[in-house]
Design an enzyme around this catalytic site. Structure first.
Site, short mmCIF file in Angstrom:
data_model
loop_
_atom_site.label_atom_id
_atom_site.label_comp_id
_atom_site.label_asym_id
_atom_site.label_seq_id
_atom_site.Cartn_x
_atom_site.Cartn_y
_atom_site.Cartn_z
N GLU A 11 0.68 -1.28 0.09
CA GLU A 11 0.06 -0.02 0.29
C GLU A 11 1.02 1.21 0.17
O GLU A 11 0.43 2.18 -0.76
CB GLU A 11 -0.81 0.17 1.10
CG GLU A 11 -1.87 -1.19 1.46
CD GLU A 11 -1.35 -2.21 2.34
OE1 GLU A 11 -0.12 -2.76 1.93
OE2 GLU A 11 -2.03 -3.09 3.15
N CYS A 64 -0.20 0.09 7.96
CA CYS A 64 -0.79 0.63 6.76
C CYS A 64 -2.34 1.05 6.76
O CYS A 64 -2.76 2.00 6.11
CB CYS A 64 -0.98 -0.60 5.58
SG CYS A 64 0.60 -1.11 5.05
N THR A 88 20.75 -38.84 2.09
CA THR A 88 20.88 -37.87 0.91
C THR A 88 22.14 -37.14 0.90
O THR A 88 23.28 -36.90 0.00
CB THR A 88 19.74 -37.30 0.48
OG1 THR A 88 18.59 -38.21 0.41
CG2 THR A 88 19.71 -36.41 -0.78
N ASP A 148 24.74 -37.77 -1.75
CA ASP A 148 24.90 -37.01 -2.84
C ASP A 148 25.80 -35.63 -2.87
O ASP A 148 26.06 -34.80 -3.61
CB ASP A 148 23.47 -36.35 -3.28
CG ASP A 148 22.51 -37.44 -3.81
OD1 ASP A 148 23.05 -38.70 -3.44
OD2 ASP A 148 21.51 -37.27 -4.15
N GLY A 178 15.78 -38.37 0.96
CA GLY A 178 15.64 -39.63 -0.17
C GLY A 178 14.30 -40.07 0.47
O GLY A 178 13.26 -39.61 0.75
N1 LIG Z 1 16.05 -39.16 -7.41
C1 LIG Z 1 15.93 -38.24 -6.31
O1 LIG Z 1 15.02 -37.38 -6.58
C2 LIG Z 1 16.49 -38.33 -5.06
C3 LIG Z 1 16.42 -37.44 -4.14
C4 LIG Z 1 17.11 -37.52 -3.01
C5 LIG Z 1 17.67 -38.66 -2.78
N2 LIG Z 1 17.86 -39.42 -3.60
C6 LIG Z 1 18.70 -40.64 -3.46
O2 LIG Z 1 18.03 -41.32 -2.34
C7 LIG Z 1 19.13 -42.03 -1.42
C8 LIG Z 1 18.85 -41.76 -0.11
O3 LIG Z 1 17.53 -42.34 0.13
P1 LIG Z 1 17.22 -42.80 1.71
O4 LIG Z 1 15.87 -43.33 1.75
O5 LIG Z 1 18.42 -44.08 1.83
O6 LIG Z 1 17.74 -41.70 2.57
P2 LIG Z 1 17.20 -40.31 3.21
O7 LIG Z 1 15.80 -40.35 3.41
O8 LIG Z 1 18.01 -39.25 2.76
O9 LIG Z 1 17.97 -40.44 4.78
C9 LIG Z 1 17.34 -41.45 5.63
C10 LIG Z 1 18.00 -41.67 6.92
O10 LIG Z 1 17.94 -40.73 7.56
C11 LIG Z 1 18.23 -41.22 9.00
N3 LIG Z 1 17.21 -40.95 9.57
C12 LIG Z 1 16.56 -41.43 10.75
N4 LIG Z 1 15.46 -40.79 11.24
C13 LIG Z 1 15.37 -39.98 10.39
C14 LIG Z 1 14.05 -39.28 10.18
N5 LIG Z 1 13.00 -39.24 11.31
N6 LIG Z 1 13.84 -38.46 8.91
C15 LIG Z 1 14.96 -38.56 8.25
N7 LIG Z 1 16.07 -39.24 8.32
C16 LIG Z 1 16.13 -39.95 9.24
C17 LIG Z 1 18.25 -42.54 8.89
O11 LIG Z 1 19.72 -42.95 8.85
P3 LIG Z 1 20.28 -43.76 10.20
O12 LIG Z 1 19.24 -45.03 10.48
O13 LIG Z 1 21.66 -44.09 9.69
O14 LIG Z 1 19.95 -42.99 11.53
C18 LIG Z 1 17.66 -42.79 7.45
O15 LIG Z 1 18.47 -44.35 7.07
C19 LIG Z 1 20.59 -41.43 -2.01
O16 LIG Z 1 21.25 -42.21 -2.56
C20 LIG Z 1 20.14 -40.38 -2.86
O17 LIG Z 1 20.86 -40.41 -4.25
C21 LIG Z 1 17.25 -39.53 -4.82
ZN LIG Z 2 1.04 -3.03 5.87
#
Ligand SMILES: NC(=O)c1ccc[n+]([C@@H]2O[C@H](COP(=O)([O-])OP(=O)(O)OC[C@H]3O[C@@H](n4cnc5c(N)ncnc54)[C@H](OP(=O)(O)O)[C@@H]3O)[C@@H](O)[C@H]2O)c1
Ligand SMILES: [Zn+2]
Length: 341
Positions: free
Chosen positions: A53, A87, A198, A202, A285
């Protein structure tokens, strides 16, 4: 579309110019009309700077026309002293003839108070013009204030056979055209979140190199602080929140926030609300994405599919059984858009 709607539509157009730049404030546009002619326009550019505004008022050349003019604004004028004076008081002081409001502001500090100040001053005020569009414009802001959590967007890219990576190692899934789109999406949102694995696999920097705009706040879920501090997510380019179960500490651009594994989702939502994060893209991930899907905590999902790419083995794409609103093709990649409910 009647004339009030046309002017509010213009307000929305103006407001949208600041997409991604106003956090934690909403995007707002304003138009001043005298005898069927626009004599002033403005929008809110950035938190801490003038509201829409005020920018519209400042742009009017012949200020003596203001008492015979109508001011249009896409969101209810504010009623509280923040970084700038309210405002609604400015509108009262200048004595506009009429005020036309798109959507009312559900923010606790405004919520009808702005309109009331204007009406109590004897100025005609109407609201609810293109209301749906004005709410959609600020879906992040409204979700944040009404649900006390950020607007949540899930995003991932999967191969034709449904994998996120190859043999659990990073692989390029989407093409360069889609990557550019993804960087733009990041620039529009307030924050971007990834899981531990991730960040480790990555080593993403999560910045917006290929698009115009601000770097989002980076959010890393890392309970045991496994991701080394020399990884890209800790770089100086942007602020990072590290949600962990070990320490609460802020140094430079890195803020460690302690949460409990057992109450992960509510703790995370509370932490993000407290940090005033209005929107977040969940980039993976699988494990991380699946927790949001299973909790029903998402507002939009964007799924990129590279149909001709077969990865055969690796991290599976999340389980997600919803119907897309629309699908767009970017060469050999498709991008599907979903909204919850
Ligand atoms: N294509 C795509 O769009 C894309 C996007 C992202 C990632 N990626 C790929 O996905 C892969 C990873 O996926 P991911 O499922 O293994 O892993 P993630 O979701 O990145 O991480 C998961 C890990 O984080 C820890 N964690 C524990 N509690 C959690 C919680 N409440 N929330 C989040 N994380 C927690 C755990 O590890 P701990 O058990 O060791 O504590 C769990 O295994 C990578 O290789 C990456 O390249 C691909
Ligand atoms: Zn305002």
């Amino acid at each position: 579309m009647n004339t009030d709607e046309l002017y509010i539509k213009r307000c929305i157009e103006l407001a949208r110019k600041a997409l991604g730049k106003t956090y934690p404030n909403p995007m707002v546009g304003s138009v001043i009309v005298h005898n069927g002619k626009i004599i002033g326009e403005g929008y809110h550019h950035k938190a801490g700077e003038n509201h829409a505004e005020i920018n519209a008022i400042n742009s009017v050349e012949h200020k003596e026309l203001i008492p015979e003019s109508t001011i249009y604004v896409s969101l209810e004028p504010c009623a509280h002293y923040g970084k700038t004076p309210p405002c609604a008081l400015k509108i009262k002081e200048l004595g506009f003839k009429k005020v036309v409001i798109g959507a009312m502001d559900s923010h606790d500090k405004v919520n009808g108070k702005g309109k009331k100040i204007i009406q109590d001053a004897g100025i005609e005020a109407i609201s609810g013009i293109l209301e749906k569009e004005c709410i959609e414009l600020n879906k992040r802001f409204f979700t944040y204030h009404e649900k006390k959590r950020p607007y949540i967007i899930l995003k991932w890219a999967e191969s034709g056979d449904g994998f996120l990576d190859k043999d659990f190692k990073p692989t390029a899934v989407s093409n360069t055209l889609v990557n550019q789109l993804v960087h733009q999406l990041r620039a529009d949102e307030h924050a971007i979140l990834v899981g531990t694995q991730t960040a480790l696999n990555d080593n993403p920097s999560l910045t917006v190199r290929n698009a115009e705009g601000e770097n989002p706040v980076r959010i890393l879920i890392d309970f045991d602080l496994k991701v080394p501090e020399n990884f890209n997510i800790y770089s100086k380019e942007a602020k990072t929140l590290v949600l962990n179960s070990i320490k609460e500490e802020t140094k430079d651009n890195i803020q460690f926030i302690k949460i409990k594994k057992e109450s992960f989702m509510p703790d995370l939502m509370n932490a993000l609300y407290k940090e005033q994060i209005q929107s977040v893209i969940i980039e993976g991930g699988r494990f991380t994405l699946q927790q949001f899907i299973d909790a029903g905590l998402w507002d939009e999902a964007i799924v990129i599919k590279n149909e001709s790419l077969k990865l055969e083995n690796g991290t599976k794409a999340p389980e997600f059984s919803y119907t897309a609103n629309k699908t767009e093709n970017y060469r050999d990649n498709s991008v599907s858009f979903f909204t919850s409910k």
